[in-house]
Design a protein around this motif. Structure first.
Motif, PDB file in Angstrom:
ATOM      1  N   ILE A 192       8.475   0.788   5.365  1.00  0.00           N
ATOM      2  CA  ILE A 192       8.398   1.728   4.250  1.00  0.00           C
ATOM      3  C   ILE A 192       8.589   0.957   2.948  1.00  0.00           C
ATOM      4  O   ILE A 192       9.722   0.594   2.596  1.00  0.00           O
ATOM      5  CB  ILE A 192       9.457   2.839   4.375  1.00  0.00           C
ATOM      6  N   PRO A 193       7.517   0.669   2.220  1.00  0.00           N
ATOM      7  CA  PRO A 193       7.655  -0.102   0.983  1.00  0.00           C
ATOM      8  C   PRO A 193       8.101   0.771  -0.191  1.00  0.00           C
ATOM      9  O   PRO A 193       7.412   1.719  -0.581  1.00  0.00           O
ATOM     10  CB  PRO A 193       6.240  -0.643   0.757  1.00  0.00           C
ATOM     11  N   ILE A 213      11.798  -3.165   0.896  1.00  0.00           N
ATOM     12  CA  ILE A 213      11.066  -2.560   2.007  1.00  0.00           C
ATOM     13  C   ILE A 213      12.079  -2.069   3.031  1.00  0.00           C
ATOM     14  O   ILE A 213      12.988  -2.808   3.432  1.00  0.00           O
ATOM     15  CB  ILE A 213      10.108  -3.571   2.675  1.00  0.00           C
ATOM     16  N   GLY A 214      11.951  -0.821   3.440  1.00  0.00           N
ATOM     17  CA  GLY A 214      12.785  -0.287   4.503  1.00  0.00           C
ATOM     18  C   GLY A 214      12.122  -0.563   5.840  1.00  0.00           C
ATOM     19  O   GLY A 214      10.915  -0.363   5.996  1.00  0.00           O
ATOM     20  N   GLU A 240       0.827  -1.199   0.000  1.00  0.00           N
ATOM     21  CA  GLU A 240       0.000   0.000   0.000  1.00  0.00           C
ATOM     22  C   GLU A 240       0.869   1.260   0.000  1.00  0.00           C
ATOM     23  O   GLU A 240       1.978   1.244   0.521  1.00  0.00           O
ATOM     24  CB  GLU A 240      -0.901   0.035   1.248  1.00  0.00           C
ATOM     25  N   PRO A 241       0.356   2.357  -0.577  1.00  0.00           N
ATOM     26  CA  PRO A 241       1.086   3.631  -0.552  1.00  0.00           C
ATOM     27  C   PRO A 241       0.972   4.294   0.817  1.00  0.00           C
ATOM     28  O   PRO A 241       0.484   5.415   0.955  1.00  0.00           O
ATOM     29  CB  PRO A 241       0.403   4.438  -1.656  1.00  0.00           C
ATOM     30  N   LEU A 242       1.430   3.582   1.840  1.00  0.00           N
ATOM     31  CA  LEU A 242       1.389   4.061   3.210  1.00  0.00           C
ATOM     32  C   LEU A 242       2.675   3.664   3.917  1.00  0.00           C
ATOM     33  O   LEU A 242       3.194   2.571   3.709  1.00  0.00           O
ATOM     34  CB  LEU A 242       0.216   3.438   3.988  1.00  0.00           C
ATOM     35  N   THR A 243       3.172   4.554   4.760  1.00  0.00           N
ATOM     36  CA  THR A 243       4.191   4.171   5.724  1.00  0.00           C
ATOM     37  C   THR A 243       3.466   3.577   6.925  1.00  0.00           C
ATOM     38  O   THR A 243       2.404   4.052   7.300  1.00  0.00           O
ATOM     39  CB  THR A 243       5.004   5.407   6.161  1.00  0.00           C
ATOM     40  N   ARG A 244       4.034   2.542   7.527  1.00  0.00           N
ATOM     41  CA  ARG A 244       3.372   1.925   8.675  1.00  0.00           C
ATOM     42  C   ARG A 244       4.249   2.055   9.917  1.00  0.00           C
ATOM     43  O   ARG A 244       5.460   1.832   9.860  1.00  0.00           O
ATOM     44  CB  ARG A 244       3.082   0.451   8.414  1.00  0.00           C
ATOM     45  N   SER A 245       3.609   2.394  11.018  1.00  0.00           N
ATOM     46  CA  SER A 245       4.277   2.457  12.315  1.00  0.00           C
ATOM     47  C   SER A 245       3.533   1.540  13.277  1.00  0.00           C
ATOM     48  O   SER A 245       2.367   1.785  13.591  1.00  0.00           O
ATOM     49  CB  SER A 245       4.275   3.899  12.849  1.00  0.00           C
TER      50      SER A 245
END
Length: 511
Positions: A276-277, A282-283, A260-265
């Motif tokens: 961070i895809p 993926i970072g 997805e175009p989202l950063t996840r926390s």
């Protein structure tokens, strides 16, 4: 003019901060007669290079430089970003998206969220995410450019940023900066020379014996703060009381899971994990408090929660939250980590570099280095850090988690003065206040407060001017319009391919 023009600018340190400064200053000031811009960096000194997520202001910076978006996305292996998904922050099992853009539409001259709050009282329990095209498109893996010429479409209010490879971005900007006349000087700095009376930095000496002289120095030397901290002795103001995480371990992995175009926390027992895809990998990273977790345990938690296979050794970082008491002292201006550090919970690191560059350009000195301009730069820079700090503290403070020592500490934190006022206002009347055009908008503050369990004490009286039936109908209509728009949007991968900004699939890390 009060003083002679600056003729020689020296940027100490490369990386993202250094090359952002070089590219922007040479673009804006490069045609000044006789101006020389040099950047000193050493291949032997690594950069942090793990900050890969941005906020929408990056579009303004790229536009200033005349960067073609599709080329930028392709060259930095970037993906689009519509917001940040927070998982397990309020309690384990909870999740929401802090979106870019707006929620719903304002009605009767007041903000949309007052109608949403009244809807809750009427039994409509739909979450805020349902009223944000950024949140809904992000979770569906969809993307399309904003359509400001279609005011009746939810796409008119869509905001976006990027997730990219920071090292590739630095190289991308280096190419542009050198084409604009910036001279790169390779070498490790062994000594900093100063004027005996004023203390101004006059030059930096390299291992080779070469002396690089200048009139204005920009410190982009990272956590070392070689010029501003080590040489000029500007103190560091520590905010660990409010932001106790002081370590991070970063590790990239192969693609796996969703894109997805989202950063996840994702909140963990002693901190949080970022995901961070990018197009090619993926970072990942785990930010944690060393007072509550060991390095080995933090690393293992990160490894155990990767979507794919790791393909690099863990990169361990140490830091303290806070900033230098002055971002500009004498003839030295600090940008990036040299000026301060706030954990990347809301992807603000690159923005702080960008805002520092913009402020320097607005207050660009002559050789007299007027105290008034320097004072204003420092005052506005400090306010930037304070505003972001308060927003980050909100994430930790607004929680019901009691499953670890860190969360017990954070839940019982005494909030900063700025945060305290915002919480009191929302708890009193449901109003969201934004001071002095601060970075985070009402949408941002509402997102975290409302989605992390801060209860609004009411709503604007004007929301009662609409009948119950009409209000519920409008809320349902907004949700439907957003859902329809999202269903018609292409997936992010289709969008990248159709615009020529997708990388060659062979460049994706698969092992």
């Amino acid at each position: 003019m009060n003083g002679a023009p600056i003729r020689n600018i020296v940027i100490v340190g490369g990386g993202t901060a250094g090359w952002m400064a070089a590219a922007a200053i040479s673009k804006i000031m490069g045609k000044m007669p006789g101006l020389s811009i040099s950047l000193v960096e050493s291949e032997a000194i690594g950069t942090v290079g793990v900050g890969e997520a941005t906020i929408p202001q990056i579009n303004q910076f790229n536009s200033l430089l005349g960067i073609d978006e599709n080329e930028f996305v392709r060259e930095t292996h970037a993906t689009y970003k519509l917001g940040i998904e927070f998982v397990d922050w309020t309690h384990i099992g909870d999740r929401y998206v802090h979106p870019f853009g707006h929620y719903g539409i304002d009605m009767l001259g007041i903000e949309f969220h007052h109608f949403w709050l009244r809807g809750l009282e009427l039994g409509d329990s739909h979450p805020l995410d349902d009223y944000s095209i950024g949140a809904m498109a992000g979770k569906a893996g969809k993307f399309f450019w904003p359509q400001p010429d279609q005011p009746n479409s939810p796409l008119a209010r869509l905001g976006y940023a990027f997730q990219f490879d920071a090292s590739r971005y630095a190289r991308f900007l280096r190419t542009r900066a050198e084409m604009q006349g910036v001279t790169r000087i390779e070498g490790r700095i062994t000594e900093v020379e100063q004027d005996g009376e004023s203390g101004f930095v006059t030059g930096v000496k390299l291992e080779s014996g070469e002396l690089v002289t200048g009139e204005l120095f920009i410190d982009c030397s990272g956590f070392r703060a070689l010029l501003l901290g080590q040489t000029l002795g500007v103190e560091f103001r520590d905010w660990s009381k409010w932001l106790p995480c002081d370590r991070a371990v970063a590790m990239p992995c192969t693609h796996g899971g969703s894109r997805e175009p989202l950063t996840r926390s994702t909140a963990r027992a002693a901190g949080w994990q970022w995901r961070i895809p990018l197009q090619h990998r993926i970072g990942n990273g785990h930010v944690y408090s060393s007072a509550h977790m060991s390095e080995d345990e933090a690393t293992q938690i990160l490894i155990d929660n990767l979507d794919g296979e790791p393909f690099a050794a863990p990169n361990h970082l140490r830091f303290a939250a806070g900033h230098r008491a002055k971002g500009w002292d004498r003839n030295v201006v600090a940008l990036g980590l040299a000026g301060g550090f706030l954990e990347p919970l809301e992807s603000t690191a690159i923005h702080l570099v960008q805002s520092g560059i913009a402020r320097l350009m607005a207050l660009f000195p002559t050789t007299t280095f007027s105290a008034k301009e320097i004072e204003r730069f420092n005052r506005e820079t400090e306010q930037d850090y304070i505003d972001i700090r308060d927003f980050l503290v909100l994430h930790y403070k607004a929680t019901t988690r009691d499953d670890s020592e860190l969360w017990n500490y954070c839940r019982n934190l005494e909030p900063t003065d700025g945060l305290k006022e915002k919480l009191e206002m929302f708890r009193s009347s449901g109003r969201v206040i934004r001071d002095h055009n601060e970075l985070f908008t009402e949408t941002s503050w509402l997102s975290v407060m409302a989605c992390q369990g801060i209860t609004a004490g009411g709503y604007h009286p004007a929301a009662d001017l609409m009948s119950d039936e009409e209000l519920l109908h409008r809320l349902g209509h907004i949700r439907q319009v957003i859902a329809t728009a999202v269903s018609q949007m292409p997936t992010q991968e289709d969008f990248l391919r159709s615009n020529g900004s997708a990388i060659d699939p062979a460049l994706r890390v698969t092992s």
